[in-house]
Design a protein around this motif. Structure first.
Motif, PDB file in Angstrom:
ATOM      1  N   ILE A  55       0.968  -0.870   0.439  1.00 22.99           N
ATOM      2  CA  ILE A  55      -0.070   0.385  -0.318  1.00 22.99           C
ATOM      3  C   ILE A  55       0.991   1.474   0.016  1.00 22.99           C
ATOM      4  O   ILE A  55       0.310   1.996  -0.630  1.00 22.99           O
ATOM      5  N   TYR A  94      -9.295   3.301   6.504  1.00 24.79           N
ATOM      6  CA  TYR A  94      -9.605   2.142   5.975  1.00 24.79           C
ATOM      7  C   TYR A  94      -8.779   0.570   6.857  1.00 24.79           C
ATOM      8  O   TYR A  94      -7.600   1.304   7.109  1.00 24.79           O
ATOM      9  N   TYR A 124      -8.074  -3.698   7.384  1.00 20.03           N
ATOM     10  CA  TYR A 124      -8.064  -5.155   6.452  1.00 20.03           C
ATOM     11  C   TYR A 124      -7.095  -5.624   7.424  1.00 20.03           C
ATOM     12  O   TYR A 124      -5.984  -5.268   7.735  1.00 20.03           O
ATOM     13  N   SER A 159     -11.835   5.159  -3.494  1.00 23.19           N
ATOM     14  CA  SER A 159     -11.924   6.262  -2.246  1.00 23.19           C
ATOM     15  C   SER A 159     -11.901   7.358  -2.791  1.00 23.19           C
ATOM     16  O   SER A 159     -11.546   7.816  -3.785  1.00 23.19           O
ATOM     17  N   ILE A 217      -8.465   5.263  -5.612  1.00 25.73           N
ATOM     18  CA  ILE A 217      -8.022   3.896  -5.626  1.00 25.73           C
ATOM     19  C   ILE A 217      -9.622   3.187  -5.453  1.00 25.73           C
ATOM     20  O   ILE A 217     -10.317   3.442  -4.324  1.00 25.73           O
ATOM     21  N   ARG A 218      -9.577   1.651  -6.351  1.00 25.12           N
ATOM     22  CA  ARG A 218     -10.527   1.411  -6.648  1.00 25.12           C
ATOM     23  C   ARG A 218     -10.184  -0.423  -5.091  1.00 25.12           C
ATOM     24  O   ARG A 218      -8.872  -1.056  -5.487  1.00 25.12           O
ATOM     25  N   PHE A 219     -10.909  -1.071  -4.420  1.00 21.36           N
ATOM     26  CA  PHE A 219     -11.229  -2.405  -3.456  1.00 21.36           C
ATOM     27  C   PHE A 219     -11.430  -3.502  -4.338  1.00 21.36           C
ATOM     28  O   PHE A 219     -12.626  -2.892  -4.212  1.00 21.36           O
ATOM     29  N   GLN A 225      -7.779  -7.214  -3.608  1.00 21.43           N
ATOM     30  CA  GLN A 225      -7.029  -6.834  -4.838  1.00 21.43           C
ATOM     31  C   GLN A 225      -7.440  -4.971  -4.697  1.00 21.43           C
ATOM     32  O   GLN A 225      -8.396  -4.384  -4.302  1.00 21.43           O
ATOM     33  N   LEU A 226      -6.466  -4.432  -4.563  1.00 18.43           N
ATOM     34  CA  LEU A 226      -5.751  -2.502  -4.875  1.00 18.43           C
ATOM     35  C   LEU A 226      -6.098  -2.233  -6.981  1.00 18.43           C
ATOM     36  O   LEU A 226      -5.018  -2.743  -7.223  1.00 18.43           O
ATOM     37  N   ARG A 258      -5.134   0.917  -9.100  1.00 17.88           N
ATOM     38  CA  ARG A 258      -4.699   2.748  -9.597  1.00 17.88           C
ATOM     39  C   ARG A 258      -6.219   3.098 -10.271  1.00 17.88           C
ATOM     40  O   ARG A 258      -7.291   2.205 -10.781  1.00 17.88           O
TER      41      ARG A 258
END
Length: 239
Positions: free
Chosen positions: A36, A129, A131, A159, A164-166, A174-175, A177
């Motif tokens: 991250i 966040y 995790y 976010s 970024i997408r979770f 998985q993250l 861009r």
């Protein structure tokens, strides 16, 4: 006189750069912190006014060196990049870290995490966040009118600050861009770089071979032209 003494006392307060706690309790937690942290650094590498830090002590209030937290990863918009021993908010124009990540380990307690959430809520974090890589469980909070509110659904959450997408559809988080490129570990980036360097070298070798073939053709043409001249023939007149 009292204000002068208080000012002198504040100047003499030491804000330690370390809380003497380990950055991570195990390799999995450490790996996630690094993934991250590094990917967010890469994402904002060209913006000099985005500061990304990992395991850095944050002191929100001048004069109180007991009031502090060291987020696993934090992102601060509006302050310069650069090395710091700690993040003393009053020296950063009062700018609060807007986004904070915590990666759970078996050693984290509910009391500890509740204390962190209260701290981040009180001192103005916009997105928070948490995790748990062992359970593949992700929780998130977004600041609303009354402080940090729980994000009801984290699947495919984007976010607002980071873009970024979770993605929780796989066995592990998985993250991605904003451009859709997935976050990658340092090892994966190194492997991609090695492949890219190999491709560059192969292309260089192909170009060198083409250059050598072109040079051989040029030399052959010169020898032929010289032979024609010895025979009294103008090579430029030959169709």
């Amino acid at each position: 006189m009292v204000s002068i003494l208080e000012a002198q006392k504040a100047v003499n307060i030491i804000y330690p750069d370390s809380d003497e706690q380990p950055m991570a309790d195990n390799t999995k937690q450490f790996r996630w912190i690094m993934v991250i942290h590094h990917n967010l650094e890469w994402l904002f590498a060209k913006d000099e006014n985005v500061f990304v830090a990992g395991d850095l002590l944050w002191y929100p209030v001048e004069g109180n060196n007991k009031l502090r937290q060291a987020p696993d990863v934090m992102v601060v918009f509006g302050v310069k990049k650069g090395d710091r021993g700690s993040y003393m908010q009053w020296k950063e124009g009062g700018v609060t870290p807007q986004v904070v990540f915590e990666i759970l380990s078996p050693g984290n307690t509910l009391t500890e995490m509740n204390r962190k959430q209260v701290f981040y809520n009180r001192y103005g974090v916009e997105e928070y966040y948490v995790y748990d890589p062992d359970k593949n469980d992700l929780s998130g909070w977004l600041r609303g009118d009354n402080g940090l509110d729980v994000i009801e659904t984290m699947a495919d959450w984007v976010s607002p600050q980071l873009g970024i997408r979770f993605d929780l559809s796989q066995e592990a988080l998985q993250l991605f861009r904003p451009d859709g490129v997935p976050f990658a570990s340092y090892s994966e980036i190194s492997q991609r770089l090695e492949v890219a360097l190999q491709e560059v070298e192969q292309e260089r070798q192909r170009a060198e071979q083409e250059r050598q073939r072109a040079e051989q053709e040029r030399q052959r043409a010169e020898r032929l032209a010289e032979r024609l001249r010895t025979m009294g023939i103008d090579p430029e007149a030959v169709d």
